[in-house]
Design an enzyme around this catalytic site. Sequence first.
Site, short mmCIF file in Angstrom:
data_model
loop_
_atom_site.label_atom_id
_atom_site.label_comp_id
_atom_site.label_asym_id
_atom_site.label_seq_id
_atom_site.Cartn_x
_atom_site.Cartn_y
_atom_site.Cartn_z
N CYS A 196 49.10 11.10 77.09
CA CYS A 196 50.40 11.98 76.23
C CYS A 196 49.81 12.84 74.98
CB CYS A 196 51.42 10.90 75.60
SG CYS A 196 51.12 9.86 74.63
N HIS A 235 53.21 7.18 70.57
CA HIS A 235 53.77 8.40 71.46
C HIS A 235 53.73 9.52 70.67
CE1 HIS A 235 54.97 10.16 75.25
NE2 HIS A 235 56.08 10.67 74.44
N ASP A 250 58.49 16.96 76.11
CA ASP A 250 57.82 15.84 76.30
C ASP A 250 56.97 15.91 77.74
OD1 ASP A 250 56.27 13.41 76.10
OD2 ASP A 250 57.75 12.26 75.60
#
Length: 423
Positions: A196, A235, A250
Amino acid sequence: MLLSGYTKWLEVGIENKMLPHGELVTVHVRCLLGRVWLCTTSVSKEILTEMSVLVIKKVWKKPINCNIKDTLLFFGVSSLCSFEEMMFISYSFVRIVLYSVTFSHDFVSASLSSVPVQSQSNTTKSRKMNIQEYFARISYNESHKDADLQTLTVIFQHHLRAIPFENLSMHCGETIELGLQATYNKIVRKKRGGWCLETNLLLFWALEELGFDVCILGGNCYEPAERAYAAEMNHILLKVVIKGNSYIVDAGFGGAYQSWQPLILISGKDQPQTPGVFRFMEDNGTWYFENVKRKRYIPEQSEPATGTPEPGNIRKMYTFTLQPRHINDFQELNTNLQLSPDNILQKKSICSLQTPEGIYALVGWTFTEVKYNYMEDTDLVQITTLADEEVEKTLKDKFGVVLENKLTPINVRGLPPNLVDMV
């Protein structure tokens, strides 16, 4: 001051038996060296060397039959090594002594031959990032003159279907450097994926280049085994503002719970997409991101299954606030993810990619293909166990990933429930 501080830390830890021996010692050593290397700009190669020698002397009680310090200093201070390579060599020497491996200059030479040469990548790193090169990487050739929702959506979907979510570097002996140029080189030029922190950083750069009003946010993922959200930020996600409306974008959640379109930031609104129904809930400035579950049909099983022990019909994903973040806020997380032995990403080699119909995922030797809405409110899940020789071919054929270094697949079984297991 820095060296004396870490000296004291080691002495206290060893005297009070806080530092274990064997494999766990190397974890502490690696964490120590890694934190200094990545988080302290003032540390020199000489200090890193002193720390390595200190660890060896304090933890390993047996005589050392060679001058490790001089050898380290020769390779580290000379122009033969970059600082990154110096850390690699220091850590390697610590492991060598801890495990009583025969230490010789021939071994040093052989070890150095496997260290990536920094100068070979200087030419690549000096090349400027280019939005057209990024577009070619994600196979995007449409108009992008307007920073509107339609353009954002199409770029987002191309990004998802071209760039895998993966942690393979960790299992190839590679260090993941969290920086825009390094991320660009890895994903765009080497045609790799990333986790991520990397894939959302690249998307952030691209959207900024195109004139979008975009900022980085930090999230805390839900941990099913603990039935709680992570205490620390773990995250990264993006917020994009278009015509006064905020959207969450995202590209780095991976798995079967990856959204395919920007999500408008409204509390309590169900937002159906092909992967499922998503929604945000807001409570006193904290936002909760959730997904409504669908059933899963696995041909080997007689009945459809939800694939998760969580009660109810809601899958909790992560929380976040609207406080803008900088990529440097995630440097320590990037280090810890690579070094912490308890991190799930250490225990599973993962590569997943969104497809027009669903998702491909490779965890260890297990290849999974998910097709969304194969039947009404039910996804089809097909699972194949690969042989060792099939892993690299699958990475190339299904994910477009060709690794420079040898992958060591891993998939530790019997772990508490987690989102990775629920591809």
